[in-house]
Design a protein around this motif. Sequence first.
Motif, short mmCIF file in Angstrom:
data_model
loop_
_atom_site.label_atom_id
_atom_site.label_comp_id
_atom_site.label_asym_id
_atom_site.label_seq_id
_atom_site.Cartn_x
_atom_site.Cartn_y
_atom_site.Cartn_z
N SER A 224 -2.55 0.28 48.39
CA SER A 224 -1.57 -0.28 50.05
C SER A 224 -0.73 -0.05 50.18
O SER A 224 -1.11 0.73 51.15
CB SER A 224 -2.22 -1.66 50.68
OG SER A 224 -3.89 -2.50 50.24
N THR A 225 -0.25 -0.32 49.44
CA THR A 225 1.44 0.08 49.21
C THR A 225 1.49 0.94 49.03
O THR A 225 1.93 2.12 50.38
CB THR A 225 2.26 -0.57 48.51
OG1 THR A 225 1.81 -0.88 47.23
CG2 THR A 225 2.18 -2.26 49.46
N GLY A 228 -0.41 3.83 51.40
CA GLY A 228 0.24 3.36 53.05
C GLY A 228 1.60 3.90 52.77
O GLY A 228 2.06 4.77 54.11
N ALA A 231 0.70 8.25 53.36
CA ALA A 231 -0.15 8.06 54.60
C ALA A 231 1.14 8.30 56.02
O ALA A 231 0.98 9.07 57.06
CB ALA A 231 -1.08 7.12 54.88
N ALA A 232 2.01 7.20 55.90
CA ALA A 232 3.38 7.15 56.01
C ALA A 232 3.73 8.84 56.58
O ALA A 232 4.71 8.68 57.65
CB ALA A 232 4.22 5.70 56.59
N THR A 237 4.24 7.94 60.49
CA THR A 237 4.11 6.66 61.17
C THR A 237 5.16 5.59 60.51
O THR A 237 5.85 6.19 59.65
CB THR A 237 2.62 6.05 61.11
OG1 THR A 237 2.58 6.38 60.13
CG2 THR A 237 1.83 7.22 61.75
N THR A 239 6.07 2.73 58.24
CA THR A 239 5.54 2.74 57.10
C THR A 239 5.19 1.78 56.65
O THR A 239 3.83 1.47 56.08
CB THR A 239 6.79 3.14 55.97
OG1 THR A 239 7.28 4.06 56.20
CG2 THR A 239 5.99 3.03 54.70
N THR A 242 1.69 1.06 58.33
CA THR A 242 0.64 2.07 58.06
C THR A 242 -0.06 0.91 56.47
O THR A 242 -1.21 1.48 56.05
CB THR A 242 1.41 3.06 57.23
OG1 THR A 242 2.28 4.24 59.21
CG2 THR A 242 0.22 4.00 57.23
N ILE A 243 1.10 0.40 55.95
CA ILE A 243 0.53 0.33 54.39
C ILE A 243 -0.18 -0.86 54.71
O ILE A 243 -1.09 -0.79 54.27
CB ILE A 243 2.31 -0.68 53.30
CG1 ILE A 243 2.54 -0.03 53.28
CG2 ILE A 243 1.39 -1.56 52.38
CD1 ILE A 243 4.59 0.33 52.58
N SER A 245 -2.28 -1.77 57.22
CA SER A 245 -3.47 -1.17 57.95
C SER A 245 -4.30 -0.71 57.13
O SER A 245 -5.47 -1.52 57.26
CB SER A 245 -2.89 0.30 59.17
OG SER A 245 -2.43 -0.33 60.50
N LEU A 246 -3.71 0.35 56.32
CA LEU A 246 -4.46 0.22 54.61
C LEU A 246 -5.36 -0.52 54.03
O LEU A 246 -6.05 -0.96 54.25
CB LEU A 246 -3.57 1.18 53.74
CG LEU A 246 -4.78 2.08 53.02
CD1 LEU A 246 -5.92 2.76 53.17
CD2 LEU A 246 -3.78 2.83 51.94
#
Length: 292
Positions: A224-225, A228, A231-232, A237, A239, A242-243, A245-246
Amino acid sequence: MLDDFLVRAALAGLGVALAAAPLGCFVVWRRMAYFGDATAHAAILGVALSLLLSTSIFAGVLVVSLMMATLVSLLSGRGYAMDTLLGVMAHSALAFGLVAVSFLSGVRIDLMAYLFGDILAVGKGDLALIGGGALLVVCLVGWRWSALLTATLDGDLARASGIDPGREQLVLTLSLAVVVAVALKVVGVLLIAALLIIPAAAARPFCRTPEIMALLAAVIGAASTTGGLQAAYWLDTPTGPTIVSLAAILFALSSLAGQLKRRMSRAEPSSAAPPLSAAGTEQPTPGRCRAP
């Protein structure tokens, strides 16, 4: 290599994920989600006091978080329902912290960074604190693992085994305060509890022992970290959100996979006899890891 801010951010996220994973399992098993919220929300008050006294923010957050966790432990069972007590203290701590920040004149503070994290601003000193704090939590929980499991399972059984449940609660309290202090820079006050709970909850449908659940929660938290963070960077987005959210997406997929697994198990023919032990008695089929 550490001059690259993305590498520092990834290492910081991994450190927090590894520290939060085993502790998050106990938070899930003991139904202490609000306990994590109350401790995390007190971090803002710790930030304000640190700036007011010109001391280390890490030390201020650690001390205030530890005081809040200890206070909650002492007040539990004193006439209030636990969820009511934790709800009042969590939101009160956050409100008092925000009010205290507003009185800081002449001090520039990025409140959003403390509320939602600023992992991209992690420096080498922050990375050292996060790594040291994560190592302390992992060693402390690993050292007391068996006693913590016994105290979580049954307080009377723990006392009969010579284990003090209050002492094990103190170990969890200290560990939780350290995780809050090191995770503040990564995901912020409002999202720390999510990083504690979601990976452990996502790992729960696929484990058969507490140890496997803790390891799988660490893997999910690390994914996730790092995922995320990437992805951020691609989506531009925030960070920290986003972490989380994932992690929430992974939890949703885990829940769907767990439901599918249960449906397939129910659809299998049940005529087969359960395995027998050497003495000829039926052996129970191991199920999901609901609690240690």
